[in-house]
Design a protein around this motif. Sequence first.
Motif, PDB file in Angstrom:
ATOM      1  N   GLU A  13       0.826  -1.208   0.000  1.00  0.00           N
ATOM      2  CA  GLU A  13       0.000   0.000   0.000  1.00  0.00           C
ATOM      3  C   GLU A  13       0.863   1.262   0.000  1.00  0.00           C
ATOM      4  OE1 GLU A  13      -2.864  -0.277   3.170  1.00  0.00           O
ATOM      5  OE2 GLU A  13      -3.704  -2.136   2.371  1.00  0.00           O
ATOM      6  N   LEU A  14       1.812   1.277  -0.934  1.00  0.00           N
ATOM      7  CA  LEU A  14       2.709   2.411  -1.126  1.00  0.00           C
ATOM      8  C   LEU A  14       2.489   2.978  -2.519  1.00  0.00           C
ATOM      9  CD1 LEU A  14       5.918   0.642   0.186  1.00  0.00           C
ATOM     10  CD2 LEU A  14       4.600   2.358   1.422  1.00  0.00           C
ATOM     11  N   THR A  15       3.025   4.177  -2.753  1.00  0.00           N
ATOM     12  CA  THR A  15       2.976   4.713  -4.107  1.00  0.00           C
ATOM     13  C   THR A  15       4.130   4.103  -4.914  1.00  0.00           C
ATOM     14  OG1 THR A  15       4.407   6.604  -3.640  1.00  0.00           O
ATOM     15  CG2 THR A  15       2.017   6.902  -3.276  1.00  0.00           C
ATOM     16  N   GLU A  16       3.909   3.980  -6.206  1.00  0.00           N
ATOM     17  CA  GLU A  16       4.986   3.452  -7.065  1.00  0.00           C
ATOM     18  C   GLU A  16       6.180   4.393  -7.054  1.00  0.00           C
ATOM     19  OE1 GLU A  16       4.084   1.946 -10.969  1.00  0.00           O
ATOM     20  OE2 GLU A  16       2.093   1.282 -10.313  1.00  0.00           O
ATOM     21  N   THR A  17       5.927   5.672  -6.950  1.00  0.00           N
ATOM     22  CA  THR A  17       7.017   6.652  -6.910  1.00  0.00           C
ATOM     23  C   THR A  17       7.919   6.410  -5.708  1.00  0.00           C
ATOM     24  OG1 THR A  17       5.615   8.292  -8.003  1.00  0.00           O
ATOM     25  CG2 THR A  17       7.558   9.119  -6.846  1.00  0.00           C
ATOM     26  N   ALA A  18       7.320   6.145  -4.548  1.00  0.00           N
ATOM     27  CA  ALA A  18       8.122   5.896  -3.343  1.00  0.00           C
ATOM     28  C   ALA A  18       8.989   4.655  -3.535  1.00  0.00           C
ATOM     29  CB  ALA A  18       7.222   5.725  -2.125  1.00  0.00           C
ATOM     30  N   VAL A  19       8.416   3.603  -4.064  1.00  0.00           N
ATOM     31  CA  VAL A  19       9.171   2.362  -4.265  1.00  0.00           C
ATOM     32  C   VAL A  19      10.289   2.587  -5.276  1.00  0.00           C
ATOM     33  CG1 VAL A  19       9.046  -0.041  -5.009  1.00  0.00           C
ATOM     34  CG2 VAL A  19       7.200   0.926  -3.615  1.00  0.00           C
ATOM     35  N   ARG A  20       9.989   3.301  -6.368  1.00  0.00           N
ATOM     36  CA  ARG A  20      11.033   3.591  -7.368  1.00  0.00           C
ATOM     37  C   ARG A  20      12.169   4.398  -6.747  1.00  0.00           C
ATOM     38  NH1 ARG A  20       6.775   4.955 -10.735  1.00  0.00           N
ATOM     39  NH2 ARG A  20       6.232   3.264 -12.138  1.00  0.00           N
ATOM     40  N   ASP A  21      11.812   5.399  -5.927  1.00  0.00           N
ATOM     41  CA  ASP A  21      12.849   6.209  -5.271  1.00  0.00           C
ATOM     42  C   ASP A  21      13.722   5.353  -4.366  1.00  0.00           C
ATOM     43  OD1 ASP A  21      11.940   8.479  -6.560  1.00  0.00           O
ATOM     44  OD2 ASP A  21      10.870   9.276  -4.813  1.00  0.00           O
ATOM     45  N   TRP A  22      13.113   4.417  -3.636  1.00  0.00           N
ATOM     46  CA  TRP A  22      13.878   3.531  -2.759  1.00  0.00           C
ATOM     47  C   TRP A  22      14.806   2.634  -3.577  1.00  0.00           C
ATOM     48  CZ3 TRP A  22       9.063   1.895   0.513  1.00  0.00           C
ATOM     49  CH2 TRP A  22       8.721   2.947   1.370  1.00  0.00           C
ATOM     50  N   VAL A  23      14.317   2.144  -4.710  1.00  0.00           N
ATOM     51  CA  VAL A  23      15.148   1.288  -5.571  1.00  0.00           C
ATOM     52  C   VAL A  23      16.326   2.094  -6.105  1.00  0.00           C
ATOM     53  CG1 VAL A  23      15.206   0.035  -7.769  1.00  0.00           C
ATOM     54  CG2 VAL A  23      13.292  -0.309  -6.188  1.00  0.00           C
ATOM     55  N   GLN A  25      17.717   4.736  -4.764  1.00  0.00           N
ATOM     56  CA  GLN A  25      18.646   5.010  -3.668  1.00  0.00           C
ATOM     57  C   GLN A  25      19.455   3.767  -3.334  1.00  0.00           C
ATOM     58  OE1 GLN A  25      19.205   8.164  -2.287  1.00  0.00           O
ATOM     59  NE2 GLN A  25      21.024   7.063  -1.611  1.00  0.00           N
ATOM     60  N   ALA A  26      18.837   2.605  -3.383  1.00  0.00           N
ATOM     61  CA  ALA A  26      19.561   1.351  -3.132  1.00  0.00           C
ATOM     62  C   ALA A  26      20.628   1.138  -4.197  1.00  0.00           C
ATOM     63  CB  ALA A  26      18.588   0.174  -3.097  1.00  0.00           C
ATOM     64  N   GLU A  27      20.332   1.502  -5.435  1.00  0.00           N
ATOM     65  CA  GLU A  27      21.311   1.375  -6.516  1.00  0.00           C
ATOM     66  C   GLU A  27      22.477   2.342  -6.300  1.00  0.00           C
ATOM     67  OE1 GLU A  27      18.850   1.992  -9.949  1.00  0.00           O
ATOM     68  OE2 GLU A  27      18.234  -0.109 -10.032  1.00  0.00           O
TER      69      GLU A  27
END
Length: 73
Positions: A13-23, A25-27
């Motif tokens: 239940e997150l926004t796709e933008t938040a998940v993309r930003d986390w990915v 940052q992990a990269e």
Amino acid sequence: MTARVGQVAKDFELTETAVRDWVKQAEVDAGERNGLTSGEREELAALRRENRRLREDVDVLKRATAFFAKETR
């Protein structure tokens, strides 16, 4: 990747933008992408806080100097 990001976002239940930003940052943290690492971001934030505090301290000292300069006249 987009389908996985979308599914993860939906599952948690997150926004796709938040998940993309986390990915992203992990990269960066893994050295796979250019940018500031999480540690560098934390250090930058801490330095900005310290800089703001020091500027406030200088402002107080300037006001105190002006006050005491008036008092000694």
